[in-house]
Write a protein that holds these residues in place. Structure first.
Motif, PDB file in Angstrom:
ATOM      1  N   ASN A  24      33.637  35.664 -18.574  1.00 11.37           N
ATOM      2  CA  ASN A  24      34.881  36.416 -18.574  1.00 11.37           C
ATOM      3  C   ASN A  24      35.686  36.116 -17.325  1.00 11.37           C
ATOM      4  O   ASN A  24      35.202  36.297 -16.210  1.00 11.37           O
ATOM      5  CB  ASN A  24      34.581  37.910 -18.660  1.00 11.37           C
ATOM      6  CG  ASN A  24      33.842  38.239 -19.930  1.00 11.37           C
ATOM      7  OD1 ASN A  24      34.437  38.317 -20.991  1.00 11.37           O
ATOM      8  ND2 ASN A  24      32.524  38.371 -19.827  1.00 11.37           N
ATOM      9  N   HIS A  75      32.298  44.781 -12.479  1.00  9.79           N
ATOM     10  CA  HIS A  75      30.888  45.153 -12.325  1.00  9.79           C
ATOM     11  C   HIS A  75      30.055  43.906 -12.094  1.00  9.79           C
ATOM     12  O   HIS A  75      30.559  42.787 -12.181  1.00  9.79           O
ATOM     13  CB  HIS A  75      30.391  45.948 -13.531  1.00  9.79           C
ATOM     14  CG  HIS A  75      30.349  45.171 -14.817  1.00  9.79           C
ATOM     15  ND1 HIS A  75      31.489  44.745 -15.467  1.00  9.79           N
ATOM     16  CD2 HIS A  75      29.306  44.745 -15.576  1.00  9.79           C
ATOM     17  CE1 HIS A  75      31.155  44.098 -16.567  1.00  9.79           C
ATOM     18  NE2 HIS A  75      29.836  44.075 -16.663  1.00  9.79           N
ATOM     19  N   ASP A  79      28.071  37.545 -16.365  1.00  8.02           N
ATOM     20  CA  ASP A  79      29.217  37.065 -17.158  1.00  8.02           C
ATOM     21  C   ASP A  79      30.547  37.550 -16.568  1.00  8.02           C
ATOM     22  O   ASP A  79      31.611  37.251 -17.117  1.00  8.02           O
ATOM     23  CB  ASP A  79      29.087  37.433 -18.652  1.00  8.02           C
ATOM     24  CG  ASP A  79      29.034  38.935 -18.901  1.00  8.02           C
ATOM     25  OD1 ASP A  79      28.472  39.665 -18.059  1.00  8.02           O
ATOM     26  OD2 ASP A  79      29.561  39.382 -19.945  1.00  8.02           O
ATOM     27  N   HIS A  80      30.463  38.267 -15.415  1.00  4.45           N
ATOM     28  CA  HIS A  80      31.689  38.709 -14.740  1.00  4.45           C
ATOM     29  C   HIS A  80      31.790  38.220 -13.299  1.00  4.45           C
ATOM     30  O   HIS A  80      32.885  38.111 -12.765  1.00  4.45           O
ATOM     31  CB  HIS A  80      31.795  40.238 -14.795  1.00  4.45           C
ATOM     32  CG  HIS A  80      31.928  40.739 -16.199  1.00  4.45           C
ATOM     33  ND1 HIS A  80      33.123  41.093 -16.761  1.00  4.45           N
ATOM     34  CD2 HIS A  80      30.991  40.884 -17.184  1.00  4.45           C
ATOM     35  CE1 HIS A  80      32.933  41.446 -18.025  1.00  4.45           C
ATOM     36  NE2 HIS A  80      31.653  41.337 -18.310  1.00  4.45           N
ATOM     37  N   ASP A 167      33.485  46.268 -19.120  1.00  7.02           N
ATOM     38  CA  ASP A 167      32.438  46.504 -20.124  1.00  7.02           C
ATOM     39  C   ASP A 167      32.129  47.993 -20.105  1.00  7.02           C
ATOM     40  O   ASP A 167      31.954  48.577 -19.040  1.00  7.02           O
ATOM     41  CB  ASP A 167      31.163  45.726 -19.775  1.00  7.02           C
ATOM     42  CG  ASP A 167      31.330  44.227 -19.908  1.00  7.02           C
ATOM     43  OD1 ASP A 167      32.454  43.774 -20.211  1.00  7.02           O
ATOM     44  OD2 ASP A 167      30.343  43.508 -19.692  1.00  7.02           O
ATOM     45  N   HIS A 372      27.164  48.300 -24.505  1.00  7.86           N
ATOM     46  CA  HIS A 372      28.549  48.212 -24.979  1.00  7.86           C
ATOM     47  C   HIS A 372      28.792  49.207 -26.097  1.00  7.86           C
ATOM     48  O   HIS A 372      27.948  49.408 -26.959  1.00  7.86           O
ATOM     49  CB  HIS A 372      28.842  46.795 -25.475  1.00  7.86           C
ATOM     50  CG  HIS A 372      28.695  45.743 -24.423  1.00  7.86           C
ATOM     51  ND1 HIS A 372      29.735  45.356 -23.607  1.00  7.86           N
ATOM     52  CD2 HIS A 372      27.623  45.027 -24.022  1.00  7.86           C
ATOM     53  CE1 HIS A 372      29.309  44.423 -22.774  1.00  7.86           C
ATOM     54  NE2 HIS A 372      28.030  44.203 -22.997  1.00  7.86           N
ATOM     55  N   HIS A 394      36.655  40.251 -24.584  1.00 10.02           N
ATOM     56  CA  HIS A 394      35.200  40.283 -24.448  1.00 10.02           C
ATOM     57  C   HIS A 394      34.518  40.263 -25.818  1.00 10.02           C
ATOM     58  O   HIS A 394      33.873  41.238 -26.219  1.00 10.02           O
ATOM     59  CB  HIS A 394      34.767  41.521 -23.657  1.00 10.02           C
ATOM     60  CG  HIS A 394      33.416  41.389 -22.983  1.00 10.02           C
ATOM     61  ND1 HIS A 394      32.227  41.378 -23.681  1.00 10.02           N
ATOM     62  CD2 HIS A 394      33.071  41.271 -21.680  1.00 10.02           C
ATOM     63  CE1 HIS A 394      31.222  41.265 -22.834  1.00 10.02           C
ATOM     64  NE2 HIS A 394      31.693  41.188 -21.606  1.00 10.02           N
TER      65      HIS A 394
HETATM   66 ZN   LIG Z   1      30.277  41.456 -19.978  1.00  7.30          ZN
END
Ligand SMILES: [Zn+2]
Ligand SMILES: [Zn+2]
Ligand SMILES: [Zn+2]
Ligand SMILES: [Zn+2]
Lengths: 527, 527
Positions: A24, A75, A79-80, A167, A372, A394
């Motif tokens: 992301n 966060h 993936d961030h 997220d 999620h 996302h």
């Molecule tokens: Zn994520």
């Protein structure tokens, strides 16, 4: 109003995070200013031979690096934040704002990569508002997710307020007691949200995602029934899950040995910041655990996804230097396999069972919940923020489509949303949302050796060799184009039922034929 | 009774079908006689580069080929008949008994492979009993499964009766009206079954598997709502599903174009034998379908698993020679992804959606059911046959374990069952079941090129080259070990950030160093 008086459009350009889960990375651009929201990584899929890490194509950022005013981190998931160290090798980021836990983890990565000096890390607290550049004000709104210290952000821009959910799920009984700041969301909803960018991961799943806390009684039952050693594996980043496992270890008088560098790292940071609370003497080095009776031992490990180099996989393969499975061990998989990892995970489970472990796994055990939100969480987010425009992010394409249908079912008109792909330029004004072009998008692949990027050409060569193998022929010629020794033939990865001596003969014949006909063409090039 | 008067034990040796789904192949051996039950194939998993087809290690059969009296085929799925053509290239099988549909499909395969003369194919009907060799009588008992003409077999052996379920579920409303022959199962149960070998595929899933017919109303709803062209993809071998799709096409006045060789094949055989009934003018060649209005068109294709070369995948990739997706098309995935295929399938779905198709997929749509029984089906099988010994087959290790627990919950003692692996020798007597050794087990890998078997060494070389690439250096030396030209360096699949001229220089330096020190060692070998 003359055209040049019109307010310019805000550009939103997601470089990653669409048509896949992972990496992301989003650009917000207004006038001559860019802010970035997160910069994650993804892991290679089938056929990406020798690739370690997948990053989005960053051409657009590299070309516009002079515009970058700062980055917002929501966060601490890979993936961030996993891409940031790689990007800092190519361009500076004046300042990175983020939650304390995310920044603690990020700092280690930046130091390791030798790029700590290329940026300034500034930690935020709930409801902090940061000014970035001339045009952007960013407010951090506490949310609930599988990692602690996670945020939704409200981005005040010249065209209006954008809420980016980060997220999230709505967990009304969070393990760490840090509640989702619904009041701030509702207040923005009341005042007016121009655009909502919302997490689409579970848009195909009906209902609400259960609270992380719902896992506790089920794990408790497993703990109460285990008689020998207990192994628990989960995502290294699942702070709340790890927290509960440690609480249960304390309750059932088991000391805890942690295996796996990423998990040790996270536990250290989370304890420092108070997101994990446990007695100092609960955690023991692995060597000391060996002297504790089986029924008082808990091993907490990485490898819940069957990753080949992870502790759990090496234990299953009987390749771990310190740990062997014994009859009577209980192994708990407190994580569902991510699609694509299923075969790896069940193979590990089978091997553990063959060695005598009682393995607890599967969706029906209640020992894992998603971080999620599902369809009802997504609806609640829309209901609280009442956005004019909607931009699902996302998720893979069909998840974005499903999420947009959910939004339409709540009364947002279809023309007030766009389904986008990585690299799309979304232009947002007070009055409209539209896709207004495209920047370079795609993948940058980091080689396993760490020595560089895997180009499309290199990948193609690797795929070809993996499929067919390679034949090399060494031959020595005199100046007249005659072979002066037998050609040497090497096969690597080649399947053939032809006998070696015959192969040798055929190749030699073919070479001699070619040389006799075409030597005059080749010869001049030796001058 | 003296020892030499004791009845010899029957040996059961499954060579495939355990710790994986696929390549089911089982040996029954008594005295100097062997009968084989099924011989399937599996498809390659990750890392099996350039491998087309996976077969079990057949060393034991090759070495004992003289004992083979015949083969029993239970049904026409690839994981039960796909290996036979390959094996017949290595050894003859005097006779192969099987259902008519399975043998029709098998015959084509054998002809293609040029081994039709190596065996005799004899088709069976329900309740047929065949004598094979001196020791075996095999009775075919109709069962219900996702392919038509499927059987459970009762094998009368000198030690007692063995029931091998084949693949089954209890479908009380079968699409073709051919009911499971519960009466014969019950009769054997009453008389006494020594050992039950039962399908473990869904042993982790509670409840009963729904009838294939339960899919019909859900497909009907999809058909009734589709306005443009309709695409349906399912397994090429799902005769009942295809039958229902054709019935619905007739109902909704859509002509059917079938894409995919394996599906065309199956439909032809199944229509010949009466397992699929439809009007001749329902099926049209693809060229003619083009002239029919969209709302009267159904395209039935293979590719439900996202197989790279399948019709549906090529359509999604816009690489199909005749078919492009258009806005208004509806595409139905009437099959769930097999674990390991999930990513491939959802990628295809995303691409179809991006091209404007309305894609119907997912477990909640009721458009797919399994062909294998769940826990309650498995219990009913045990209840009907009341076996003394229990041997779970057709499943991965944890499924066998779960199936054995189900059997124990019904009162079969744990010591009356064994959990086995491929290659285990199970010895069965009137009084006992035990694992009494092991034969060679493992995999034989058929190369994509069809030119031979991929050895472990070749596979390892391919894996290594795929990960790292390969460097070849060609150099010309004089008799004194001096380079007489610059060495030629070729990189394939290699990632490096080192500049070409620098690399050239380094390699040359290193070669010269080595030659200066070690030429005397190398030189003699040229004599
Ligand atoms: Zn994520
Ligand atoms: Zn996250
Ligand atoms: Zn099967
Ligand atoms: Zn089958």
């Amino acid at each position: 109003m003359a055209k040049n008086e019109t307010l310019a459009a805000l550009k939103i350009i997601p470089l990653g995070g669409l048509h896949e889960i992972g990496k992301n990375t989003c650009v917000f651009e207004y006038d001559d200013e860019i802010i970035l929201l997160d910069a994650g990584l993804a892991f290679p899929t089938d056929g990406m031979h020798g690739v370690n890490i997948v990053l989005p194509d960053m051409t657009y950022i590299r070309e516009n690096r002079h515009k970058i005013k700062g980055m917002i981190v929501t966060h601490g998931h890979e993936d961030h934040i996993g891409g940031i160290a790689f990007h800092l090798k190519q361009f500076d980021i004046p300042v990175i704002y983020g939650p304390r836990l995310a920044l603690a983890m990020l700092e280690g990565k930046l130091e390791e990569a030798g790029v700590r000096e290329r940026t300034e890390l500034r930690s935020v607290l709930p409801r902090d508002v940061m000014r970035i550049g001339k045009h952007f004000f960013v407010e951090y709104i506490r949310n609930t997710h599988s990692i602690a210290d996670s945020f939704t952000v409200a981005i005040h821009t010249p065209v209006g307020l954008i809420i980016h959910t980060g997220d999230f799920k709505f967990d009304h009984t969070p393990v760490d007691g840090e509640h989702f700041d619904l009041q701030r969301l509702a207040e923005h909803g009341e005042k007016g949200v121009l655009c909502l960018m919302s997490d689409s991961t579970n848009s195909e799943v009906p209902g609400f995602t259960p609270s992380e806390r719902s896992v506790y009684p089920n794990l408790d039952r497993v703990f109460s029934q285990a008689t020998g050693r207990l192994f628990v594996t989960t995502f290294a980043s699942s702070v709340h899950r790890i927290n509960m496992v440690l609480q249960l270890a304390q309750k059932y008088k088991r000391v805890v040995g942690v295996v796996g560098r990423s998990m040790l790292n996270l536990i250290a940071h989370a304890r420092n910041l108070g997101y994990i609370k446990c007695d100092d003497n609960l955690l023991l080095p692995l060597q000391s655990v060996r002297n504790v009776p089986d029924e008082n031992v808990l091993i907490l490990t990485t490898g819940s996804q069957g990753e080949p180099m992870s502790a759990m996989t090496r234990i299953a393969n009987q390749e771990h230097p310190h740990i062997r499975i014994r009859q009577g061990d209980t192994v708990v998989f407190s994580a569902n396999p991510i699609p694509g990892n299923t075969i790896a995970v069940v193979t590990v489970i089978d091997k553990l069972m063959m060695q005598g472990a009682n393995v607890i796994y599967g969706r029906d055990k209640g020992i894992h919940v998603s971080g999620h939100g599902c369809q009802e969480d997504q609806k609640l987010m829309i209901a609280l923020t009442k956005p004019k425009f909607f931009l699902p992010v996302h998720g893979e394409h069909r998840m974005l489509v499903k999420h947009s249908q959910t939004a339409q079912s709540m009364g947002i008109p279809a023309e007030n949303m766009v389904i986008i792909q990585n690299g799309n330029i979304v232009e947002l004004t007070e009055e409209s949302i539209r896709v207004a072009g495209k920047v370079a998008s795609g993948l940058e692949l980091v080689d396993t050796s760490g020595s560089g990027m895997v180009s499309a050409k290199v990948l193609q060569e690797r795929q070809r060799m993996a499929e067919e193998g390679i034949v090399t022929i060494a031959m020595a010629l005199d100046w007249n184009g005659k072979l002066i020794a037998k050609p040497e033939i090497h096969l690597r990865g080649v399947v053939t039922s032809i006998e070696r001596s015959l192969l040798q003969k055929w190749v030699q014949q073919r070479i001699e034929e070619i040389l006799s006909v075409r030597w005059s063409e080749f010869a001049p090039s030796f001058d």
